[in-house]
Design a protein around this motif. Structure first.
Motif, PDB file in Angstrom:
ATOM      1  N   ARG A   1       0.873  -1.235  -0.037  1.00  0.00           N
ATOM      2  CA  ARG A   1       0.355   0.042   0.164  1.00  0.00           C
ATOM      3  C   ARG A   1       0.904   1.325  -0.057  1.00  0.00           C
ATOM      4  O   ARG A   1       0.770   2.316  -0.593  1.00  0.00           O
ATOM      5  CB  ARG A   1      -0.956   0.200   1.327  1.00  0.00           C
ATOM      6  CG  ARG A   1      -1.896   1.204   1.302  1.00  0.00           C
ATOM      7  CD  ARG A   1      -2.436   1.454   2.590  1.00  0.00           C
ATOM      8  NE  ARG A   1      -1.790   1.577   3.787  1.00  0.00           N
ATOM      9  CZ  ARG A   1      -1.513   0.926   4.693  1.00  0.00           C
ATOM     10  NH1 ARG A   1      -2.533  -0.115   4.842  1.00  0.00           N
ATOM     11  NH2 ARG A   1      -0.740   1.044   5.681  1.00  0.00           N
ATOM     12  N   ASP A   2       1.890   1.295   0.903  1.00  0.00           N
ATOM     13  CA  ASP A   2       2.907   2.642   0.804  1.00  0.00           C
ATOM     14  C   ASP A   2       3.375   2.843  -0.450  1.00  0.00           C
ATOM     15  O   ASP A   2       3.702   3.712  -1.014  1.00  0.00           O
ATOM     16  CB  ASP A   2       3.787   2.297   1.985  1.00  0.00           C
ATOM     17  CG  ASP A   2       3.209   2.210   3.369  1.00  0.00           C
ATOM     18  OD1 ASP A   2       2.170   2.830   3.482  1.00  0.00           O
ATOM     19  OD2 ASP A   2       4.194   2.002   4.226  1.00  0.00           O
TER      20      ASP A   2
ATOM     21  N   ARG B   1       2.269   6.384  -7.417  1.00  0.00           N
ATOM     22  CA  ARG B   1       1.297   7.099  -8.147  1.00  0.00           C
ATOM     23  C   ARG B   1       1.123   8.508  -8.180  1.00  0.00           C
ATOM     24  O   ARG B   1       0.897   9.092  -9.007  1.00  0.00           O
ATOM     25  CB  ARG B   1      -0.226   6.951  -7.365  1.00  0.00           C
ATOM     26  CG  ARG B   1      -0.799   5.628  -7.587  1.00  0.00           C
ATOM     27  CD  ARG B   1      -2.577   5.333  -7.216  1.00  0.00           C
ATOM     28  NE  ARG B   1      -3.245   6.081  -8.068  1.00  0.00           N
ATOM     29  CZ  ARG B   1      -3.659   5.640  -9.038  1.00  0.00           C
ATOM     30  NH1 ARG B   1      -3.412   4.371  -9.480  1.00  0.00           N
ATOM     31  NH2 ARG B   1      -4.340   6.467  -9.917  1.00  0.00           N
TER      32      ARG B   1
ATOM     33  N   GLN C   1       0.961   4.203  -2.983  1.00  0.00           N
ATOM     34  CA  GLN C   1       0.720   5.752  -2.786  1.00  0.00           C
ATOM     35  C   GLN C   1       1.822   6.351  -3.144  1.00  0.00           C
ATOM     36  O   GLN C   1       1.757   7.576  -3.584  1.00  0.00           O
ATOM     37  CB  GLN C   1       0.298   6.021  -1.209  1.00  0.00           C
ATOM     38  CG  GLN C   1      -0.971   5.184  -0.807  1.00  0.00           C
ATOM     39  CD  GLN C   1      -1.085   5.290   0.584  1.00  0.00           C
ATOM     40  OE1 GLN C   1      -0.150   5.276   1.371  1.00  0.00           O
ATOM     41  NE2 GLN C   1      -2.360   5.261   1.245  1.00  0.00           N
TER      42      GLN C   1
ATOM     43  N   GLY D   1      -4.648   2.450  -1.549  1.00  0.00           N
ATOM     44  CA  GLY D   1      -3.472   2.847  -2.317  1.00  0.00           C
ATOM     45  C   GLY D   1      -3.827   3.056  -3.669  1.00  0.00           C
ATOM     46  O   GLY D   1      -2.811   3.432  -4.760  1.00  0.00           O
TER      47      GLY D   1
END
Length: 292
Positions: free
Chosen positions: A47-48, A54, A51, A84
């Protein structure tokens, strides 16, 4: 998508190398490459990474391979990574269009919760990892507007079948896997989506990889998955439309446009009809996507 590179969901170092590889898409893996006790951490790291990636001005497509729907872990995967905003979710062990529909509904809920546009997240099933999946290949048509492409897998299928091997001594696939590969092409065609070829596991065999890419392109696959960054460049090269092929495609399209009432047109001593036009239009569309 020409090249889709697998990277472990728990390795920021390999994820960064993936960004630098030139791959058209990264497959952030939460399934086979991640040990059971490492999955919670892998979800957070993935997820990190999503983020952060993107926000980059130029990046590959970001796809997350979750655990299969029957694993009991897919909901936790989606809960963790959907904030994310991945471009797509890869569905392993898919058994057909019903599985895609179930996943699409789960994604829709999480898109709403994360304030993401409805339908922004695509789905890419791995459609031949078990015997049930083989018989479901004709059910993807109209399963969901989220379908991006269809791909196949030989390694999990061999385990499901109890096979001793999935390749002959010359490196070619044995009959069950040749059938799975061919049916994937037909399933993708029926659903009007791209077919992506499976991985070539011997990442040191450059000649073998290139030969398999050429055979895949010949038969109708538009890209191939990779397990090592070194495989990305040859995959991109083989699956990129050549200037010569693109020029001929544009010539065919122009000829039919100039003769809208013609069913058959001659070009360089060859008689061309509608299937040739369709192939030319698809090749030009792929080239335009790559340019974008």
């Amino acid at each position: 998508m020409r090249s889709l590179l697998f990277v472990p969901g728990d390795s920021p170092k390999k994820q960064q190398k993936g960004l630098e590889s030139g791959a058209d898409a990264l497959i952030l893996d939460l399934e086979d490459s991640i040990a059971l006790d490492a999955k919670p951490q892998a979800r957070t790291i993935t997820r990190d990474f999503l983020q952060a990636a993107r926000a980059l001005p130029k990046r590959p497509l970001l796809i997350v391979r979750i655990n299969g729907l029957a694993s009991g872990m897919s909901d936790a995967d989606l809960d963790a990574v959907m904030p994310g905003a991945p471009d797509a979710i890869m569905l392993p062990k898919s058994e057909g269009g019903i599985d895609v529909g179930h996943l699409a509904a789960r994604i829709a809920v999480r898109e709403a919760e994360a304030d993401l546009p409805d339908g922004a997240t695509g789905i890419l099933p791995i459609a031949t990892e078990n015997g049930k999946g083989i018989f479901g290949l004709g059910t993807y048509a109209r399963a969901s507007h989220r379908l991006l492409a269809l791909t196949w897998g030989a390694e999990d299928l061999s385990a499901d079948l109890g096979a001793e091997t999935n390749r002959l001594q010359d490196g070619s696939y044995t009959d069950p896997y040749r059938l799975a590969r061919a049916l994937t092409l037909f399933g993708a065609s029926a659903a009007q989506i791209d077919a992506i070829d499976t991985v070539f596991t011997n990442f040191r065999d450059d000649a073998g990889l290139r030969a398999e890419c050429l055979a895949a392109r010949r038969d109708g696959f538009t890209g191939k998955m990779a397990i090592h960054p070194a495989q990305v460049a040859p995959i991109n090269e083989v699956f990129a439309p050549s200037p010569e092929a693109l020029a001929r495609a544009e010539q065919i399209i122009a000829l039919f446009a100039a003769n809208p009432g013609a069913g058959v047109i001659g070009l360089d001593g060859e008689m061309l009809d509608r299937p040739h036009l369709i192939r030319a239009e698809r090749l030009k569309a792929r080239a335009q996507k790559l340019a974008e």
